[in-house]
Design an enzyme around this catalytic site. Sequence first.
Site, PDB file in Angstrom:
ATOM      1  N   GLU A  81     -31.246   2.046 -61.134  1.00  0.00           N
ATOM      2  CA  GLU A  81     -31.978   3.218 -61.647  1.00  0.00           C
ATOM      3  C   GLU A  81     -32.179   4.175 -60.485  1.00  0.00           C
ATOM      4  OE1 GLU A  81     -35.495   2.783 -64.067  1.00  0.00           O
ATOM      5  OE2 GLU A  81     -34.781   0.879 -64.886  1.00  0.00           O
ATOM      6  N   GLU A 109     -37.864  -4.534 -63.483  1.00  0.00           N
ATOM      7  CA  GLU A 109     -39.059  -4.131 -62.723  1.00  0.00           C
ATOM      8  C   GLU A 109     -40.228  -5.090 -62.925  1.00  0.00           C
ATOM      9  OE1 GLU A 109     -39.911   0.044 -63.430  1.00  0.00           O
ATOM     10  OE2 GLU A 109     -38.134   0.637 -62.311  1.00  0.00           O
TER      11      GLU A 109
END
Length: 500
Positions: A294, A173
Amino acid sequence: MKNTKCIVDKNYVIDKIDNRIYGSFIEHLGRAVYTGIYEPGHPAADEYGFRKDVIELVKELNVPIVRYPGGNFVSGYNWTDGIGPKAERPRRLELAWYSIETNEMGIDEFADWSKKANTEIMAAVNLGTGTPQEAGNMVEYCNHPSGTYWSDLRRKYGHNDPYNIKVWCLGNEMDGPWQICHLSADDYGKKALEAAKIMKWVDPTIELVACGSSNSKMPTYPEWDRVVLEHLYDKVDYISMHRYYYEGENGGTTEDFLASFVDMDRFIHTIASVIDYVKAKNRSSKTLKISFDEWNVWYQNKRTRYPWEIAPPILEDNYSLLDALVVGGLMCTLVNSADKVKMACLAQLVNVIAPIFTEKGGRSIRQTIFYPFKQVSNYARGVALKPIITTPKFETALYGDAPTVQMSVTFDEENDSVCVFALNCDRNEDMQLSLDLRSFGNIKIVEHVVLDGEDLYATNTFDNPENIKPRNMELPKDDNNTYDICLPKTSWNMIRFSTR
Ligand code: AHR
C-alpha cells in the site's frame, strides 16, 4: 540554469525489476468495487456487470497484480459470504468502513474481472475475526483442482479451473488499533504462523506476505517487524510495508512533500535492515523480500461516515499535479529498490485514493497520478541501474537536505530500451540534466515526455479530464551519447532511448 550530472553504466545493475512492483489494490471500500469496477446496468457494463471503460483504463496502466479484498475490510470479512448464488448472499454491516456490504462481488467475480483486466490476484485472508482454518479453506477453494469439498464447491459455482492465486497476504495491518481484532506482534506472529502452515500445506506453491508495520509512524515500528519476522521468517516470503503521504503531514512544507521519496527510501532501508538482523539471528540462508503493498498520496480522513450506506463515496481524493509529481518520485524509489522490493501496490485503483475515477452511471477519467504510474509501469522494465548522480540539494524541514533531482534509470536489453525517469523538485528554476550514456555504445533518444504546469494544484475533473496530462519536449542533440536535457521547474520527466 542549475545542473545535475548523471553518469549511467549499463553494468551497474541494482537488480532485475520484478514487474509486480507495478501492482495496485481493490478493496471493498467506498466505490472501488461497486460503481467502480462493477456496475451492472451501466452503459459500458459487460455481461458480468464489469465496467469495460474501467477495464480499458486498468489495461492502459498495465497492472500485473491487484491486491484484494482488503485492506481493513478483510479483517472482518467472511470470504464465504461472497460465493454462491448472488440472491442468497448475505448483506452485512461492514465495520471497517461503516458501510453495508451486499457481497454481490466475491472471489469468483474478482477472478473473472482479473482475467479481463490482464492481471493476477494478490489475495488477502482475514486474520482479524478469521481463523487459520478459514484461510486454508480459501486457498483450497481457489487453488485446488477438484475432488474436495471446497474445490468442488468452486466448480459447482461455475469455475472449473482453479485460479492458482500465487500470492497471499496473512491479514492486513494487524499492528493497527483500528484493525478489527488487532493483535500484538507476538500474538499476530503466532496466529499467522499457524495460518501459514495450513495454507502452504494446502498449496505448497503459494507465496506468503507477513504484515509489517502499517507505517513508519507507528509507535511499535520497527519492533513489530522484528518480532513478527522472528516468528515467521522461515515460513513467509515477503514482509509488507504501507505508507501514504500528503502535503502538510507533520507540519511539513511543500518541499517536504516533494521529498517524500527520501522518507520512503529510509523506510525501505530500515525494514531491509530488520530483515538482515532476523536472518542472522535465525541462522537463515534466505533473504526475505519486501511487498510494499500500500502506497500513495492520501488526504481524506478515514472511517467517519454514518448512516449505513452501500458503497458510499468515501476517500475520493481528487489529485493535483503536485500529487502526481510526488507519486513519480516515489516510483523512482521503488525502482531503485529493485533488489529489496519485489511487489508493490498503488493503493488504490479505482475511486478510492485512485488513479481512475468514475461517475456512477457515467464517465470515467484519468487522475493526474495516472500518468507517472502508467509511464513507469509500461516502460521501466528489465533491470534497474545505479546511476551516479551529482545534483544540488534543497532544504526540507522533515528530512534535512534532499536531492533536487530524484531519478531512476532502467535498461531492458531484450527490447533495446533505456529509460530515465526524473523528478525536478526545484520550484523556481529549470534544471539542466547532463546525461552520460556512453557505456551503451550506440544509443538514440526516442522521446522526452514531461508532466508540469504553472498551477501545482490543478486537477483533472469530469468536465476537464485532460487539464493535466504529459506533453512532449523537443529532443536535445546527441553529443556522442551524452545529452543536455532540460527538466522544467517542478516537473516529472520520462526520457526514453533506444539501443537498436
Ligand atoms: O487503502 C486504504 C486503507 O489504508 C486500507 O484499508 C488499510 O490497509 C490502510 O490503512
